[in-house]
Design a protein around this motif. Structure first.
Motif, PDB file in Angstrom:
ATOM      1  N   ASP A  56      49.318  -1.384  10.690  1.00 59.18           N
ATOM      2  CA  ASP A  56      50.062  -2.800  11.170  1.00 59.18           C
ATOM      3  C   ASP A  56      49.985  -3.826  10.293  1.00 59.18           C
ATOM      4  N   ALA A  57      50.198  -4.698   9.739  1.00 57.23           N
ATOM      5  CA  ALA A  57      49.852  -5.982   9.012  1.00 57.23           C
ATOM      6  C   ALA A  57      50.751  -6.405  10.155  1.00 57.23           C
ATOM      7  N   LYS A  58      50.747  -7.116  10.562  1.00 55.80           N
ATOM      8  CA  LYS A  58      50.895  -7.499  12.078  1.00 55.80           C
ATOM      9  C   LYS A  58      50.139  -7.604  13.376  1.00 55.80           C
ATOM     10  N   LYS A  59      49.836  -6.638  13.496  1.00 52.26           N
ATOM     11  CA  LYS A  59      49.051  -6.440  14.534  1.00 52.26           C
ATOM     12  C   LYS A  59      46.852  -6.692  14.144  1.00 52.26           C
ATOM     13  N   LYS A  60      46.403  -6.987  15.034  1.00 55.98           N
ATOM     14  CA  LYS A  60      45.645  -7.106  13.971  1.00 55.98           C
ATOM     15  C   LYS A  60      44.133  -6.883  14.862  1.00 55.98           C
ATOM     16  N   HIS A  61      43.257  -5.885  13.953  1.00 54.32           N
ATOM     17  CA  HIS A  61      42.571  -4.666  15.115  1.00 54.32           C
ATOM     18  C   HIS A  61      41.100  -5.392  15.987  1.00 54.32           C
ATOM     19  N   PHE A  62      40.825  -4.864  16.822  1.00 54.03           N
ATOM     20  CA  PHE A  62      40.214  -5.698  17.727  1.00 54.03           C
ATOM     21  C   PHE A  62      38.715  -5.546  17.444  1.00 54.03           C
ATOM     22  N   SER A  63      38.160  -4.608  16.367  1.00 54.99           N
ATOM     23  CA  SER A  63      37.487  -5.088  15.653  1.00 54.99           C
ATOM     24  C   SER A  63      37.067  -6.689  15.030  1.00 54.99           C
ATOM     25  N   ARG A  64      38.389  -6.875  14.037  1.00 50.59           N
ATOM     26  CA  ARG A  64      38.858  -8.329  13.985  1.00 50.59           C
ATOM     27  C   ARG A  64      38.306  -9.225  14.688  1.00 50.59           C
ATOM     28  N   LYS A  65      38.915  -9.090  15.753  1.00 54.92           N
ATOM     29  CA  LYS A  65      39.413  -9.695  17.658  1.00 54.92           C
ATOM     30  C   LYS A  65      37.479  -9.981  17.689  1.00 54.92           C
ATOM     31  N   MET A  66      36.576  -8.597  17.917  1.00 57.90           N
ATOM     32  CA  MET A  66      35.549  -9.195  17.868  1.00 57.90           C
ATOM     33  C   MET A  66      34.759 -10.255  17.224  1.00 57.90           C
ATOM     34  N   LYS A  67      34.804  -9.758  15.905  1.00 60.07           N
ATOM     35  CA  LYS A  67      34.471 -10.881  15.034  1.00 60.07           C
ATOM     36  C   LYS A  67      34.714 -12.034  15.272  1.00 60.07           C
ATOM     37  N   TRP A  68      35.822 -12.432  15.916  1.00 62.90           N
ATOM     38  CA  TRP A  68      35.560 -14.107  15.910  1.00 62.90           C
ATOM     39  C   TRP A  68      34.533 -14.194  17.265  1.00 62.90           C
ATOM     40  N   LEU A  69      35.008 -13.767  17.992  1.00 62.03           N
ATOM     41  CA  LEU A  69      34.021 -13.814  19.023  1.00 62.03           C
ATOM     42  C   LEU A  69      32.116 -13.755  18.706  1.00 62.03           C
ATOM     43  N   ASN A  70      32.124 -12.980  17.695  1.00 64.17           N
ATOM     44  CA  ASN A  70      30.335 -13.230  17.007  1.00 64.17           C
ATOM     45  C   ASN A  70      30.711 -15.170  15.892  1.00 64.17           C
ATOM     46  N   ALA A  71      31.499 -14.515  16.019  1.00 64.15           N
ATOM     47  CA  ALA A  71      31.428 -15.917  14.765  1.00 64.15           C
ATOM     48  C   ALA A  71      31.087 -17.233  15.852  1.00 64.15           C
ATOM     49  N   MET A  72      31.548 -17.194  16.659  1.00 59.94           N
ATOM     50  CA  MET A  72      30.960 -18.370  18.103  1.00 59.94           C
ATOM     51  C   MET A  72      29.697 -17.951  18.015  1.00 59.94           C
ATOM     52  N   LEU A  73      29.570 -16.431  19.099  1.00 59.85           N
ATOM     53  CA  LEU A  73      28.498 -17.447  19.276  1.00 59.85           C
ATOM     54  C   LEU A  73      27.190 -17.177  17.874  1.00 59.85           C
ATOM     55  N   TRP A  74      27.446 -16.801  17.253  1.00 53.62           N
ATOM     56  CA  TRP A  74      26.652 -16.943  15.850  1.00 53.62           C
ATOM     57  C   TRP A  74      26.540 -18.222  15.952  1.00 53.62           C
ATOM     58  N   GLY A  75      27.487 -19.158  15.148  1.00 49.46           N
ATOM     59  CA  GLY A  75      27.711 -20.441  14.773  1.00 49.46           C
ATOM     60  C   GLY A  75      26.880 -21.428  16.585  1.00 49.46           C
ATOM     61  N   GLY A  76      27.448 -21.077  17.536  1.00 47.95           N
ATOM     62  CA  GLY A  76      26.745 -21.702  18.390  1.00 47.95           C
ATOM     63  C   GLY A  76      25.369 -21.523  18.509  1.00 47.95           C
ATOM     64  N   ALA A 135      19.581 -23.746  17.670  1.00 50.09           N
ATOM     65  CA  ALA A 135      18.852 -24.011  17.986  1.00 50.09           C
ATOM     66  C   ALA A 135      18.182 -24.641  16.917  1.00 50.09           C
ATOM     67  N   PHE A 136      18.993 -25.003  16.395  1.00 48.70           N
ATOM     68  CA  PHE A 136      19.034 -26.732  15.008  1.00 48.70           C
ATOM     69  C   PHE A 136      18.253 -28.122  16.061  1.00 48.70           C
ATOM     70  N   GLU A 137      19.571 -27.318  17.128  1.00 43.99           N
ATOM     71  CA  GLU A 137      19.476 -28.880  17.789  1.00 43.99           C
ATOM     72  C   GLU A 137      17.842 -28.781  18.919  1.00 43.99           C
ATOM     73  N   HIS A 138      16.949 -27.706  19.150  1.00 44.72           N
ATOM     74  CA  HIS A 138      15.241 -27.700  19.277  1.00 44.72           C
ATOM     75  C   HIS A 138      14.880 -28.361  18.873  1.00 44.72           C
ATOM     76  N   LEU A 139      15.235 -27.662  17.426  1.00 47.68           N
ATOM     77  CA  LEU A 139      13.786 -27.542  16.403  1.00 47.68           C
ATOM     78  C   LEU A 139      14.094 -29.034  15.670  1.00 47.68           C
ATOM     79  N   TRP A 140      15.239 -29.784  16.057  1.00 45.30           N
ATOM     80  CA  TRP A 140      15.106 -30.924  16.066  1.00 45.30           C
ATOM     81  C   TRP A 140      14.339 -31.966  16.950  1.00 45.30           C
ATOM     82  N   HIS A 141      14.265 -31.312  17.750  1.00 37.66           N
ATOM     83  CA  HIS A 141      13.944 -32.411  19.368  1.00 37.66           C
ATOM     84  C   HIS A 141      12.641 -31.346  19.767  1.00 37.66           C
ATOM     85  N   GLY A 142      11.349 -30.793  18.562  1.00 39.37           N
ATOM     86  CA  GLY A 142      10.694 -30.047  18.245  1.00 39.37           C
ATOM     87  C   GLY A 142      10.270 -29.719  19.935  1.00 39.37           C
ATOM     88  N   GLU A 143      11.388 -28.642  19.998  1.00 37.72           N
ATOM     89  CA  GLU A 143      10.684 -28.107  20.664  1.00 37.72           C
ATOM     90  C   GLU A 143      10.582 -26.035  20.793  1.00 37.72           C
TER      91      GLU A 143
END
Length: 133
Positions: free
Chosen positions: A39-59, A64-72
């Motif tokens: 189904d070209a129109k319908k996105k599979h749930f695994s693809r939608k879960m990848k959205w969550l993964n990208a948001m969580l990993w990116g954040g 982590a970079f911010e905490h590294l920057w502040h020496g924590e």
């Protein structure tokens, strides 16, 4: 201090869950090319879960970079400066329980809204007749 560990842990769990869901979808479809054709129109749930993964990993990476920057975060054991002192460790655990869980819940809530909006759009496109060009 270590609030990024909570969303990072959720990201690990959702990445594993995404792989499991993706393999089940592929198994149900037969192969990856069939999965794309189902189904070209319908996105599979695994693809939608990848959205969550990208948001969580990116954040988590940005935090982590911010905490590294502040020496924590240090490159040697115990890696988190707050973990060296028991009083600071209690404060760190409190921050993880409040800020970390709050951020993880907020990101997941935003993702749920995205999935609901996506499902609504998919449902609307199914009801509309195909437009000819």
């Amino acid at each position: 201090m270590a609030c990024f560990l909570v969303p990072a842990t959720e990201a690990v769990v959702t990445t594993i869950a995404t792989k499991v869901v993706e393999s089940k979808e592929k198994k149900a479809a037969g192969d990856e090319s069939a999965l794309a054709k189902i189904d070209a129109k319908k996105k599979h749930f695994s693809r939608k879960m990848k959205w969550l993964n990208a948001m969580l990993w990116g954040g988590s990476a940005l935090l982590a970079f911010e905490h590294l920057w502040h020496g924590e975060i240090t490159p040697f054991f115990p890696f988190l400066t707050a973990a060296a002192d028991p009083a600071d460790a209690a404060e760190m655990l409190h921050e993880m329980a409040t800020s970390g869980v709050g951020m993880a819940v907020l990101v997941t809530t935003v993702w749920v809204v995205m999935v609901l909006v996506s499902a609504s759009i998919e449902k609307r496109s199914e009801k509309e007749p195909a437009k000819e060009v």
